[in-house]
Design an enzyme around this catalytic site. Sequence first.
Site, mmCIF file in Angstrom:
data_model
loop_
_atom_site.group_PDB
_atom_site.id
_atom_site.type_symbol
_atom_site.label_atom_id
_atom_site.label_comp_id
_atom_site.label_asym_id
_atom_site.label_seq_id
_atom_site.Cartn_x
_atom_site.Cartn_y
_atom_site.Cartn_z
ATOM 1 N N CYS A 67 -20.832 23.802 44.279
ATOM 2 C CA CYS A 67 -21.958 24.686 44.563
ATOM 3 C C CYS A 67 -21.448 25.837 45.409
ATOM 4 C CB CYS A 67 -23.044 23.952 45.343
ATOM 5 S SG CYS A 67 -23.718 22.528 44.493
ATOM 6 N N GLU A 116 -33.006 28.171 48.223
ATOM 7 C CA GLU A 116 -32.170 28.853 47.249
ATOM 8 C C GLU A 116 -32.810 29.025 45.879
ATOM 9 O OE1 GLU A 116 -27.810 27.483 48.892
ATOM 10 O OE2 GLU A 116 -28.660 26.320 47.234
#
Length: 181
Positions: A67, A116
Amino acid sequence: MTEEHVVLLDEQDKPSGTLEKYAAHTLNTPLHLAFSCWLFNEDGQLLVTRRSLSKKAWPGVWTNSVCGHPQQDETTEEAIIRRCRFELGVEITDLTPVYPHFSYRATDPNGIVENEVCPVFAARATSVLQVNSEEVMDYQWSEFKSVWKSLLATPWAFSPWMVMQASDEQARERLLDYCQR
């Protein structure tokens, strides 16, 4: 690696500025752009990684392969390739979106918030891993269906974004299709 920033997003998910990555992740993390990538090997196995204990958010938890955050003027695909090289020392191919509109907000046990817009991709690892221990403390290649069973049985052992991504039926089917090709 040079200092990383996150791309801040407005209410319409449009870029509105940048902020240094560690300064951005606090108790009041602003909405920002990220990505999540699930890596598979030539046998269709999924790479599951355990986050380093030095990570600010969710240290020591198991998560999907890699990520990170695209930098200003960097595409998400370029960022995925960069982070795969930095965290895992691996080259990738066949980068494919599997959940392009994923977003989430979650708070870790220390109060650090992730907030996010985080498109999810799958990719194929094409080289041997050379894991960066400052990023990843452990890893395992596993069958996707086995990982899914573990996510259902012990979701607390995994990052919340991994659990949420795999819990989306369409994303899960796309990941399963990807690993079987």
